[in-house]
Design a protein around this motif. Structure first.
Motif, PDB file in Angstrom:
ATOM      1  N   VAL A   1      31.217  43.367  29.644  1.00  0.00           N
ATOM      2  CA  VAL A   1      32.248  43.763  30.621  1.00  0.00           C
ATOM      3  C   VAL A   1      31.571  44.088  31.949  1.00  0.00           C
ATOM      4  O   VAL A   1      30.510  44.715  31.961  1.00  0.00           O
ATOM      5  CB  VAL A   1      33.001  45.038  30.144  1.00  0.00           C
ATOM      6  N   ARG A   2      32.163  43.648  33.049  1.00  0.00           N
ATOM      7  CA  ARG A   2      31.728  44.125  34.378  1.00  0.00           C
ATOM      8  C   ARG A   2      32.863  44.967  34.925  1.00  0.00           C
ATOM      9  O   ARG A   2      34.030  44.559  34.906  1.00  0.00           O
ATOM     10  CB  ARG A   2      31.458  42.945  35.312  1.00  0.00           C
ATOM     11  N   LYS A   3      32.518  46.155  35.458  1.00  0.00           N
ATOM     12  CA  LYS A   3      33.548  47.119  35.831  1.00  0.00           C
ATOM     13  C   LYS A   3      33.510  47.406  37.325  1.00  0.00           C
ATOM     14  O   LYS A   3      32.440  47.564  37.895  1.00  0.00           O
ATOM     15  CB  LYS A   3      33.322  48.431  35.084  1.00  0.00           C
ATOM     16  N   TYR A   4      34.668  47.508  37.916  1.00  0.00           N
ATOM     17  CA  TYR A   4      34.796  47.846  39.333  1.00  0.00           C
ATOM     18  C   TYR A   4      35.718  49.050  39.448  1.00  0.00           C
ATOM     19  O   TYR A   4      36.885  48.951  39.077  1.00  0.00           O
ATOM     20  CB  TYR A   4      35.379  46.659  40.106  1.00  0.00           C
TER      21      TYR A   4
ATOM     22  N   ASN B   1      38.330  45.284  35.405  1.00  0.00           N
ATOM     23  CA  ASN B   1      37.306  44.997  34.386  1.00  0.00           C
ATOM     24  C   ASN B   1      37.314  43.525  34.040  1.00  0.00           C
ATOM     25  O   ASN B   1      38.389  42.972  33.751  1.00  0.00           O
ATOM     26  CB  ASN B   1      37.615  45.778  33.115  1.00  0.00           C
ATOM     27  N   PHE B   2      36.148  42.925  34.028  1.00  0.00           N
ATOM     28  CA  PHE B   2      36.053  41.503  33.690  1.00  0.00           C
ATOM     29  C   PHE B   2      35.357  41.372  32.344  1.00  0.00           C
ATOM     30  O   PHE B   2      34.278  41.921  32.141  1.00  0.00           O
ATOM     31  CB  PHE B   2      35.291  40.745  34.777  1.00  0.00           C
ATOM     32  N   LEU B   3      36.021  40.637  31.464  1.00  0.00           N
ATOM     33  CA  LEU B   3      35.508  40.509  30.104  1.00  0.00           C
ATOM     34  C   LEU B   3      35.008  39.093  29.868  1.00  0.00           C
ATOM     35  O   LEU B   3      35.661  38.116  30.258  1.00  0.00           O
ATOM     36  CB  LEU B   3      36.652  40.841  29.134  1.00  0.00           C
ATOM     37  N   ASN B   4      33.873  39.009  29.217  1.00  0.00           N
ATOM     38  CA  ASN B   4      33.311  37.708  28.874  1.00  0.00           C
ATOM     39  C   ASN B   4      33.965  37.228  27.575  1.00  0.00           C
ATOM     40  O   ASN B   4      33.327  37.129  26.523  1.00  0.00           O
ATOM     41  CB  ASN B   4      31.788  37.842  28.708  1.00  0.00           C
ATOM     42  N   ALA B   5      35.276  36.940  27.675  1.00  0.00           N
ATOM     43  CA  ALA B   5      36.066  36.654  26.470  1.00  0.00           C
ATOM     44  C   ALA B   5      35.661  35.328  25.831  1.00  0.00           C
ATOM     45  O   ALA B   5      35.807  35.130  24.627  1.00  0.00           O
ATOM     46  CB  ALA B   5      37.542  36.645  26.815  1.00  0.00           C
ATOM     47  N   GLN B   6      35.159  34.391  26.642  1.00  0.00           N
ATOM     48  CA  GLN B   6      34.783  33.090  26.079  1.00  0.00           C
ATOM     49  C   GLN B   6      33.318  33.050  25.633  1.00  0.00           C
ATOM     50  O   GLN B   6      32.784  31.978  25.361  1.00  0.00           O
ATOM     51  CB  GLN B   6      35.037  31.986  27.106  1.00  0.00           C
ATOM     52  N   ASN B   7      32.686  34.226  25.672  1.00  0.00           N
ATOM     53  CA  ASN B   7      31.294  34.307  25.250  1.00  0.00           C
ATOM     54  C   ASN B   7      30.382  33.330  25.989  1.00  0.00           C
ATOM     55  O   ASN B   7      29.555  32.639  25.379  1.00  0.00           O
ATOM     56  CB  ASN B   7      31.223  34.055  23.748  1.00  0.00           C
ATOM     57  N   LEU B   8      30.514  33.258  27.289  1.00  0.00           N
ATOM     58  CA  LEU B   8      29.644  32.391  28.100  1.00  0.00           C
ATOM     59  C   LEU B   8      28.221  32.935  28.015  1.00  0.00           C
ATOM     60  O   LEU B   8      28.045  34.142  27.796  1.00  0.00           O
ATOM     61  CB  LEU B   8      30.061  32.454  29.575  1.00  0.00           C
ATOM     62  N   PRO B   9      27.202  32.092  28.231  1.00  0.00           N
ATOM     63  CA  PRO B   9      25.853  32.663  28.378  1.00  0.00           C
ATOM     64  C   PRO B   9      25.918  33.730  29.475  1.00  0.00           C
ATOM     65  O   PRO B   9      26.633  33.559  30.457  1.00  0.00           O
ATOM     66  CB  PRO B   9      25.007  31.464  28.824  1.00  0.00           C
ATOM     67  N   ILE B  10      25.165  34.820  29.288  1.00  0.00           N
ATOM     68  CA  ILE B  10      25.376  36.003  30.128  1.00  0.00           C
ATOM     69  C   ILE B  10      25.187  35.711  31.631  1.00  0.00           C
ATOM     70  O   ILE B  10      25.913  36.233  32.475  1.00  0.00           O
ATOM     71  CB  ILE B  10      24.514  37.201  29.629  1.00  0.00           C
ATOM     72  N   GLU B  11      24.228  34.810  31.959  1.00  0.00           N
ATOM     73  CA  GLU B  11      24.017  34.501  33.388  1.00  0.00           C
ATOM     74  C   GLU B  11      25.260  33.815  33.953  1.00  0.00           C
ATOM     75  O   GLU B  11      25.657  34.062  35.096  1.00  0.00           O
ATOM     76  CB  GLU B  11      22.816  33.559  33.614  1.00  0.00           C
ATOM     77  N   ASP B  12      25.869  32.934  33.151  1.00  0.00           N
ATOM     78  CA  ASP B  12      27.080  32.233  33.617  1.00  0.00           C
ATOM     79  C   ASP B  12      28.213  33.236  33.834  1.00  0.00           C
ATOM     80  O   ASP B  12      28.959  33.157  34.802  1.00  0.00           O
ATOM     81  CB  ASP B  12      27.536  31.175  32.600  1.00  0.00           C
ATOM     82  N   PHE B  13      28.325  34.187  32.889  1.00  0.00           N
ATOM     83  CA  PHE B  13      29.366  35.205  33.019  1.00  0.00           C
ATOM     84  C   PHE B  13      29.192  35.959  34.342  1.00  0.00           C
ATOM     85  O   PHE B  13      30.131  36.111  35.124  1.00  0.00           O
ATOM     86  CB  PHE B  13      29.294  36.162  31.822  1.00  0.00           C
ATOM     87  N   HIS B  14      27.960  36.412  34.598  1.00  0.00           N
ATOM     88  CA  HIS B  14      27.726  37.167  35.837  1.00  0.00           C
ATOM     89  C   HIS B  14      27.999  36.302  37.063  1.00  0.00           C
ATOM     90  O   HIS B  14      28.553  36.773  38.059  1.00  0.00           O
ATOM     91  CB  HIS B  14      26.305  37.736  35.868  1.00  0.00           C
ATOM     92  N   ARG B  15      27.644  35.012  36.980  1.00  0.00           N
ATOM     93  CA  ARG B  15      27.897  34.123  38.125  1.00  0.00           C
ATOM     94  C   ARG B  15      29.399  34.030  38.404  1.00  0.00           C
ATOM     95  O   ARG B  15      29.839  34.094  39.544  1.00  0.00           O
ATOM     96  CB  ARG B  15      27.302  32.731  37.855  1.00  0.00           C
ATOM     97  N   GLU B  16      30.184  33.918  37.347  1.00  0.00           N
ATOM     98  CA  GLU B  16      31.646  33.811  37.523  1.00  0.00           C
ATOM     99  C   GLU B  16      32.210  35.097  38.129  1.00  0.00           C
ATOM    100  O   GLU B  16      33.042  35.053  39.042  1.00  0.00           O
ATOM    101  CB  GLU B  16      32.337  33.527  36.179  1.00  0.00           C
ATOM    102  N   VAL B  17      31.732  36.240  37.614  1.00  0.00           N
ATOM    103  CA  VAL B  17      32.237  37.512  38.163  1.00  0.00           C
ATOM    104  C   VAL B  17      31.812  37.630  39.632  1.00  0.00           C
ATOM    105  O   VAL B  17      32.597  38.065  40.483  1.00  0.00           O
ATOM    106  CB  VAL B  17      31.730  38.729  37.347  1.00  0.00           C
ATOM    107  N   ASN B  18      30.572  37.209  39.913  1.00  0.00           N
ATOM    108  CA  ASN B  18      30.095  37.285  41.306  1.00  0.00           C
ATOM    109  C   ASN B  18      30.955  36.445  42.242  1.00  0.00           C
ATOM    110  O   ASN B  18      31.159  36.810  43.406  1.00  0.00           O
ATOM    111  CB  ASN B  18      28.631  36.831  41.409  1.00  0.00           C
ATOM    112  N   ARG B  19      31.442  35.315  41.726  1.00  0.00           N
ATOM    113  CA  ARG B  19      32.312  34.464  42.569  1.00  0.00           C
ATOM    114  C   ARG B  19      33.558  35.238  42.979  1.00  0.00           C
ATOM    115  O   ARG B  19      34.006  35.191  44.117  1.00  0.00           O
ATOM    116  CB  ARG B  19      32.733  33.195  41.797  1.00  0.00           C
ATOM    117  N   TYR B  20      34.100  35.955  41.999  1.00  0.00           N
ATOM    118  CA  TYR B  20      35.289  36.760  42.304  1.00  0.00           C
ATOM    119  C   TYR B  20      34.912  37.914  43.252  1.00  0.00           C
ATOM    120  O   TYR B  20      35.596  38.166  44.248  1.00  0.00           O
ATOM    121  CB  TYR B  20      35.889  37.313  41.009  1.00  0.00           C
ATOM    122  N   GLU B  21      33.802  38.585  42.923  1.00  0.00           N
ATOM    123  CA  GLU B  21      33.379  39.756  43.707  1.00  0.00           C
ATOM    124  C   GLU B  21      33.206  39.413  45.187  1.00  0.00           C
ATOM    125  O   GLU B  21      33.587  40.181  46.073  1.00  0.00           O
ATOM    126  CB  GLU B  21      32.053  40.283  43.143  1.00  0.00           C
TER     127      GLU B  21
END
Ligand SMILES: Cc1cc2nc3c(=O)[nH]c(=O)nc-3n(C[C@H](O)[C@H](O)[C@H](O)COP(=O)(O)OP(=O)(O)OC[C@H]3O[C@@H](n4cnc5c(N)ncnc54)[C@H](O)[C@@H]3O)c2cc1C
Length: 463
Positions: free
Chosen positions: A337-340, A383-403
């Motif tokens: 989870v990434r939290k804001y 809160n952003f959840l890695n619901a699709q279980n992406l590799p962790i770097e990909d998950f962070h990249r996706e959240v960063n795009r939103y951020e």
């Protein structure tokens, strides 16, 4: 730390517990976010004197040190990224008797928020800072983060409920700030400077906390609503209600589903909807009930809410509160989870949330968004959840795009990147979104005065 230094440290503080196993160093080197970290060594002092000796030792030997409490922090504030020495306050958990006349209590920093509540309750008083992590979070951590929680509308943040702090400087000097005085206008307020300093200026060892009388009668309302604007309309109604407002919390239907799955229990609302509001209010007399009932009738007639229930008995109130308080844990159990924890002016909160949601939908990212928080303070948690279980770097990249699109939106709303969790390491790069360059310059000067060698919780809040 070298074996030789470790030997010297053990000899200098024989009453402290010193841990060096991989498990302990990992456990004490991270907070609730599990941002990767590992302490070099863990020290559990038994007294202020121990803390003083450890800090002097660290300063003389240029060993970086991270203070920690319950490690429920959500900003990476205790994360040991460079093998720092972690000094954990758990063993310092003395609670003095409640001073009924002054309505205060003196405690050591390692007391948990919940044990403080229970201690004060026996004296008919309460420390009104209340948060879902209270079973584990400690008073030192609550003060170092200036914790908010679910009753900020009524009582404000932790800093309002302190009248003295004992702290240890990096030199080992013990300072006593304010001696429990109610009024003390003699110059700069260093006590308030330490509150919210996230362990970067000094280690808090004891505090005198101000107490208040708990509510006489409380009522909990739980409503379902179909859109953010309805939350705002409901808040306006609540503000004019025949009671004193204590909490105005909200969460999305997606959050509720996660909690219901975790608790294995459905909420008692018959008509679910997209959002829920949990409202806690106080009344002072039994006959206030008829006024509350009249207010509720008006509210239902206005069709702002889809459905609602009222919980008056303590057990049913706990049941409703459990839905709100279990969200963080339910998400944590479901993956990364990434939290804001954001804050915007409350009158703009609904518009901001609409835009933030629309932005998320437009980007069409392979991650899930869960929204909840303290609507009444203008303080939503995204809160952003890695619901699709992406590799962790990909998950962070996706959240960063939103951020990268969220923060400019937040700035346009004159918002803050941290309402209450603090900066730690996770929000350090974004401090200038919420503070001015002049403020940052003064932060650095203050840090230099307190900690000239940059030993105390280095890399947190500022570099
Ligand atoms: C389920 C859940 C719900 C939460 N809800 C809320 C909420 O509603 N509102 C809110 O504000 N927060 C909330 N939090 C975040 C967290 O609980 C608070 O920030 C809390 O105040 C941290 O206390 P702690 O003892 O766990 O501190 P830690 O996580 O151990 O430390 C936090 C920071 O304080 C410093 N620190 C700790 N002890 C000391 C000390 N004695 N002296 C100096 N510095 C010290 C650390 O170095 C670190 O920077 C929540 C967390 C969870 C897991």
């Amino acid at each position: 730390m070298t074996e030789e230094l470790l030997k010297k440290l053990r000899a200098a503080v024989p009453s402290a517990i010193i841990l060096t196993s991989d498990d302990d160093c990992t456990n004490y080197g991270m907070d609730w976010t599990r941002t990767p970290g590992k302490a070099g060594v863990v020290v559990l002092p038994s007294s202020t004197q121990d803390v003083s000796v450890v800090l002097r030792f660290c300063n003389e030997n240029k060993i970086a040190v991270i203070p920690s409490g319950g490690r429920t922090g959500l900003a990476g504030g205790v994360t040991a990224t460079r093998g720092e020495l972690a000094i954990n306050m758990s063993r310092m958990n003395r609670l003095d008797p409640v001073d009924l006349l002054g309505r205060t209590v003196r405690v050591q920093a390692g007391v948990t928020t919940q044990s403080l509540h229970e201690h004060c309750e026996r004296a008919g008083l309460t420390w009104p800072i209340d948060l879902a992590s209270k079973g584990t979070s400690q008073i030192g951590g609550n003060l170092a983060t200036n914790a908010g929680g679910v009753r900020v509308i009524r009582y404000g943040m932790a800093r309002r409920w302190v009248s003295a702090i004992q702290a240890v400087l990096i030199s080992g000097e013990v300072i006593e700030l304010n001696q429990g005085l109610e009024k003390n206008n003699t110059g700069y307020d260093l006590l308030q400077l330490l509150i919210g300093s996230e362990g970067t200026l000094a280690i808090i060892t004891e505090a005198t906390l101000k107490l208040t009388v708990p509510p006489i009668h409380s009522h909990v309302f739980f409503f379902s609503l179909s859109h953010y604007k309805a939350l705002e309309n409901l808040y306006e109604k609540v503000r004019r209600g025949p009671f004193t407002l204590t909490s105005f919390e909200f969460f999305s239907d997606k959050c509720l589903q996660k909690v219901e799955a975790k608790l294995q229990k459905k909420s008692r609302l018959e008509k679910p909807s997209r959002f829920y509001a949990l409202i806690d209010v106080e009344t002072t007399s039994e006959n206030a009930q008829s006024k509350v009932d009249g207010w509720l009738e008006d509210l239902m007639a206005d069709e702002i809410v889809v459905d609602g229930l009222i919980a008056d008995a303590s057990e049913s109130q706990k049941e409703v509160w459990a839905l709100r308080e279990s969200i963080t844990e339910s998400l944590q159990m479901s993956g990364a989870v990434r939290k804001y924890d954001l804050c915007v002016p409350v009158k703009k909160a609904a518009d901001f949330l609409d835009e933030a949601q629309a932005l998320f939908e437009k980007l069409n990212l392979p991650i899930e968004l869960y929204v909840f928080g303290h609507f009444g303070d203008g303080s939503p948690h995204l809160n952003f959840l890695n619901a699709q279980n992406l590799p962790i770097e990909d998950f962070h990249r996706e959240v960063n795009r939103y951020e990268s699109e969220l923060y400019p939106l937040l700035k346009a709303y004159s918002g803050s990147v941290s309402a209450e969790h603090g900066v730690g390491i996770l929000k350090k790069n974004w401090v200038l979104f919420s503070r001015t360059p002049q403020e940052l310059r003064l932060y650095k000067a203050v840090k230099q005065v307190f900690d000239p060698n940059g030993i105390l919780n280095p890399g947190k809040i500022i570099d």
